[in-house]
Design an enzyme around this catalytic site. Sequence first.
Site, PDB file in Angstrom:
ATOM      1  CD  GLU A 300      -2.820   1.514   0.397  1.00  0.00           C
ATOM      2  OE1 GLU A 300      -2.819   2.333  -0.246  1.00  0.00           O
ATOM      3  OE2 GLU A 300      -3.625   0.484   0.460  1.00  0.00           O
ATOM      4  CG  ASP A 304      -0.753   5.272  -0.850  1.00  0.00           C
ATOM      5  OD1 ASP A 304      -1.731   5.037  -1.762  1.00  0.00           O
ATOM      6  OD2 ASP A 304      -1.119   5.266   0.224  1.00  0.00           O
ATOM      7  CB  SER A 512      -5.124   2.220  -2.513  1.00  0.00           C
ATOM      8  OG  SER A 512      -5.736   2.122  -1.247  1.00  0.00           O
TER       9      SER A 512
END
Length: 593
Positions: A300, A304, A512
């Site tokens: 994750e 990002d 995301s």
Amino acid sequence: MFWSSALFLGLVQLAFGTPLLSKRWDESRVKHSWREIPRGWELHGAAPADYVFDMRIGLKQDKIDKLISALYEVSDPNHDKYGQHLSKEDVAELASPHRHSVSLVESWLSAHGFDRSAAQRSYAGDWVTLRVSVAQAERMLGTKYQVFRHGMTGEYVVRTMNYSLPEVLLPHVDVVAPTTYFGTVRAMKSTSFLQPNIKVPSDAAVAKQLADLASPATIPASCNTVITPDCLHALYNTTGYVPTATDKNSLGIAGYLEQYANRADLQLFLQQFRSDAVNATFETVKVNGGGDDQSKPGAEANLDIQYAIAMSYPTPNIYYSTGGSPPFNPDGATQNNTNEPYLDWLNFMLGQDKIPQTLTTSYGDDEQTVPFDYASKVCDMFAQLGARGSTVLFSSGDYGSGAGDCLSNDGKNTTRFQPSFPASCPYVTAVGATFRVDPEVAINWSGGGFSDYFSRPDYQSAQVDAYLNTTLKDAQSGMYNASGRGYPDIAASGSGFQIVYNGTTHSIGGTSASAPTVAGIISLLNDYRLSQNKSSLGFLNPFIYSNGTAGFKDIFFGSSIGCGDIGGFPTAVGWDPVTGLGTPNFGLLKDLI
């Protein structure tokens, strides 16, 4: 200082010497309670009386209505004050509690034997934090703390099913935590997932894709399944723009426990997918004991930071690694509790003299699992960031209209769509997901719907009403709050993203992926405004639902799923609760700002 000496002595004398004052602390009323244990959690046992944790008391903000009014004034492109964002001090003044609220809370704490040096305050004074034992907290809140276990993560937390406050305090205290909000960093839903079924392309295939994208021709078909930064630059019309206001502008990413952005993986990613940005890096800011363990990369976190940098380079990027103490260990001697999401990060950010103009976060919870008072308090804190000139972005979630059976947790077990928080907060910009490129299509798991907590804000009323009256009509009647804040607000590609994780290229998807993509584009828009000696965009929604609508490509193919076989919402011309207003066109938006 928490109390003056004179005030402290006077309060202690009152607290222990006046029966009437002692009596009023005994007249309590329930502040919040659950009818049943929140789904996903199970009771493990009683909490040890000597277990110690940080209690946070959120005081009612005396001028919050004025702060929200100011937020809308500086965020409305048709208002005379547009762009005149508030200073840190201005926001703190409007977010501060009334002195009478402060006095009452201090008196209550004194009555429970807390020394003035035992508490810490947020910059605005609206949060008071003190170290308490379970036994102390139970006396103060008229409750029993217990240990609960999360079935999926195996995490243990100390929480309570209800808590009370003295009646005299109820108008002055918004929320006390941790109490009935069971959300934790590990239990939150990260809005990304690896996609092993999407084959990672060979180096030769990547090279061909990049060569195809270098020409002015249409976006190559390979971008329909495999997304690279160049696909996104072409798709959202950012190719050729080079930021210049890098001394003023920055982009911030909120990261949480055990998700570390890896610098070695970033370099491998840039070498493969954005060679002109090789050697670009980012700053890691550790919040509340956050870490930066480069031996433990997070998928994750890597997603990002890799796409935020790829979209915004050479704009400075900041990764906020928000930590927390270890989770409760029911079989050990751990004497600290995992901190609740958002509160530590938000209080840290609001205490900073300078904050990034763009902020993005890729986590969320079912709205119904977050107590209303808690959600409202946190939502107002996002408003404070917006008032200071930051655009706050949240991924909208990866469960369409709701995950699982979508049963309500009010004891009635009603089947209803489940909105996601903080995406449902009206002061953030929620980002949904699309896939394919010609045309872009709504991806069916893109989170969206209507808040059960927050009413529909004026800025989106025309577009959302049009959707309900023209497209949805009587469909899904009773499954959602027809007067609630609709989300997402906008969307971007969210499937087949190529990232480097632990030295290897992987395909990953989720909102995301969409959120940092949009964050990079908004950061470029902020760069353009700052280079023209204008202010940053700040709270984005009043602009995008008015003057900025023409800067988005409407997505009207596809629909969302959710709640088992019930399904979700269809897309439509105009706004819809799958892709919002559509996907951004940087070139058009640049001309509109």
